[in-house]
Scaffold this motif. Sequence first.
Motif, short mmCIF file in Angstrom:
data_model
loop_
_atom_site.label_atom_id
_atom_site.label_comp_id
_atom_site.label_asym_id
_atom_site.label_seq_id
_atom_site.Cartn_x
_atom_site.Cartn_y
_atom_site.Cartn_z
N ALA A 1 73.08 7.15 70.13
CA ALA A 1 72.05 6.11 70.20
C ALA A 1 72.61 4.69 70.34
O ALA A 1 71.86 3.76 70.60
N GLY A 2 73.91 4.50 70.14
CA GLY A 2 74.52 3.19 70.32
C GLY A 2 74.38 2.30 69.10
O GLY A 2 73.57 2.55 68.19
N VAL A 3 75.17 1.21 69.08
CA VAL A 3 75.19 0.33 67.91
C VAL A 3 73.88 -0.42 67.73
O VAL A 3 73.63 -0.98 66.66
N GLY A 4 73.04 -0.44 68.75
CA GLY A 4 71.76 -1.13 68.62
C GLY A 4 70.69 -0.34 67.91
O GLY A 4 69.60 -0.87 67.66
N GLN A 5 70.96 0.91 67.53
CA GLN A 5 69.93 1.71 66.86
C GLN A 5 69.52 1.03 65.55
O GLN A 5 70.34 0.44 64.84
N PRO A 6 68.24 1.10 65.19
CA PRO A 6 67.72 0.30 64.07
C PRO A 6 68.43 0.54 62.75
O PRO A 6 68.70 -0.40 62.00
N GLY A 7 68.75 1.79 62.43
CA GLY A 7 69.40 2.06 61.16
C GLY A 7 70.77 1.43 61.05
O GLY A 7 71.15 0.89 60.01
N PHE A 8 71.53 1.46 62.13
CA PHE A 8 72.86 0.86 62.12
C PHE A 8 72.76 -0.66 62.08
O PHE A 8 73.56 -1.32 61.40
N GLN A 9 71.79 -1.22 62.76
CA GLN A 9 71.59 -2.67 62.68
C GLN A 9 71.22 -3.09 61.26
O GLN A 9 71.63 -4.16 60.79
N ALA A 10 70.44 -2.26 60.56
CA ALA A 10 70.11 -2.56 59.17
C ALA A 10 71.37 -2.57 58.31
O ALA A 10 71.50 -3.39 57.39
N LEU A 11 72.31 -1.67 58.61
CA LEU A 11 73.58 -1.66 57.88
C LEU A 11 74.36 -2.93 58.16
O LEU A 11 74.90 -3.56 57.23
N LEU A 12 74.44 -3.35 59.40
CA LEU A 12 75.17 -4.58 59.72
C LEU A 12 74.56 -5.78 59.00
O LEU A 12 75.29 -6.68 58.54
N LYS A 13 73.24 -5.80 58.86
CA LYS A 13 72.57 -6.92 58.17
C LYS A 13 72.93 -6.96 56.69
O LYS A 13 72.95 -8.03 56.08
N LEU A 14 73.20 -5.80 56.10
CA LEU A 14 73.58 -5.77 54.68
C LEU A 14 74.85 -6.55 54.42
O LEU A 14 75.08 -7.01 53.30
N ALA A 15 75.69 -6.70 55.43
CA ALA A 15 76.93 -7.46 55.25
C ALA A 15 76.65 -8.88 54.80
O ALA A 15 77.45 -9.50 54.09
N ARG A 16 75.50 -9.42 55.19
CA ARG A 16 75.18 -10.80 54.86
C ARG A 16 74.94 -11.00 53.38
O ARG A 16 74.99 -12.12 52.87
N SER A 17 74.65 -9.92 52.65
CA SER A 17 74.36 -10.04 51.23
C SER A 17 75.57 -10.48 50.42
O SER A 17 75.43 -11.05 49.34
N GLY A 18 76.77 -10.19 50.92
CA GLY A 18 77.97 -10.49 50.17
C GLY A 18 78.23 -9.51 49.04
O GLY A 18 79.22 -9.62 48.32
N ARG A 19 77.33 -8.52 48.86
CA ARG A 19 77.48 -7.52 47.80
C ARG A 19 77.83 -6.15 48.35
O ARG A 19 78.02 -5.21 47.58
N ALA A 20 77.87 -6.02 49.65
CA ALA A 20 77.99 -4.71 50.27
C ALA A 20 79.37 -4.49 50.88
O ALA A 20 79.96 -5.41 51.47
N SER A 21 79.86 -3.27 50.71
CA SER A 21 81.08 -2.82 51.37
C SER A 21 80.75 -1.51 52.08
O SER A 21 79.75 -0.85 51.78
N VAL A 22 81.61 -1.12 53.02
CA VAL A 22 81.33 0.08 53.81
C VAL A 22 82.60 0.91 53.93
O VAL A 22 83.71 0.37 53.99
N LYS A 23 82.41 2.22 53.93
CA LYS A 23 83.53 3.14 54.11
C LYS A 23 83.67 3.50 55.58
O LYS A 23 82.74 4.05 56.18
N LEU A 24 84.82 3.21 56.15
CA LEU A 24 85.15 3.67 57.49
C LEU A 24 85.67 5.10 57.34
O LEU A 24 86.87 5.35 57.30
N SER A 25 84.74 6.01 57.23
CA SER A 25 85.06 7.39 56.91
C SER A 25 84.02 8.30 57.54
O SER A 25 83.02 7.84 58.09
N GLY A 26 84.26 9.59 57.45
CA GLY A 26 83.26 10.57 57.87
C GLY A 26 82.92 10.56 59.34
O GLY A 26 81.82 10.97 59.71
#
Length: 275
Positions: A171-196
């Motif tokens: 579905a590409g990086v523009g899919q809504p769920g992935f964009q929601a994840l990218l927006k979480l970065a703005r919180s300053g409280r979120a980290s992500v695992k480059l895994s799986g």
Amino acid sequence: MSIFDEPKIDCHNHLFDPVAYPYHPDAPYAPSGQEVATLTQWEEVMAAYGVCNALLVGPNSGYHTDNRCLLAALAAGQGRFKGIAVVDNAISLDALAALQAQGVVGVAFNPALYGLQTMDGAEARLAKLAELGMFAQIQVCDDQLLELHGLLERSPVRLLIDHCGRPNAAAGVGQPGFQALLKLARSGRASVKLSGMQKFAAADALHAQSHAYVQALIEAFGPHACVWGSDWPFIRQSSRIDYGPLLKLAERLMPDPQLRREIMWDTPRRLFGFT
């Protein structure tokens, strides 16, 4: 120096030792055969590939809310390991603090396995974790994060998102769920695992189908909020997965040695308190 020689912390792996710690009767899956993965076997993998520390994730499969296997490994590791536990919805603040004292740094939430209903009433658990400075580790897939975005933005808890958010690879990086994840970065409280990557990309196209997602996450979160994990011992996989090729995949996805050092060493040491 290749990735095999560089210092590394694996931030997503599991232990399954049904002989010493029988499985929970309510677990959704009972790993067996080559999926069984004892602490001794894990330490041999770490030594073979130059992995210095590990964030051990208490699995829903096998153990559900029984954390005895996890806690025994944390005690045996004497600081080499940190843990993510699976807990009951009604766990008390004191019980969470007791887990924290034993090396548990967060609690797992798994809508990808149990559905979004598993987050019903999660506000209280998130608030307790926030009070203790612990992580809410959340595994979602496809567009599930859209439904949770408001809850996670409102909560002050530290967030740790599993497996690149498990997007739909086609579905590409523009899919809504992935964009929601990218927006979480703005919180300053979120980290992500480059895994799986093997959970959302085809086994014969792991690099081609995960590259754009990994690069977007590194750009949005910054290496100071990205960590790497293997997902060893790779349970419920439809095709063979091996540790060495996953490390070489990480090297291809992050060809800059300094970037790898930050994501695979410096950041997890800081986030999870490895000494």
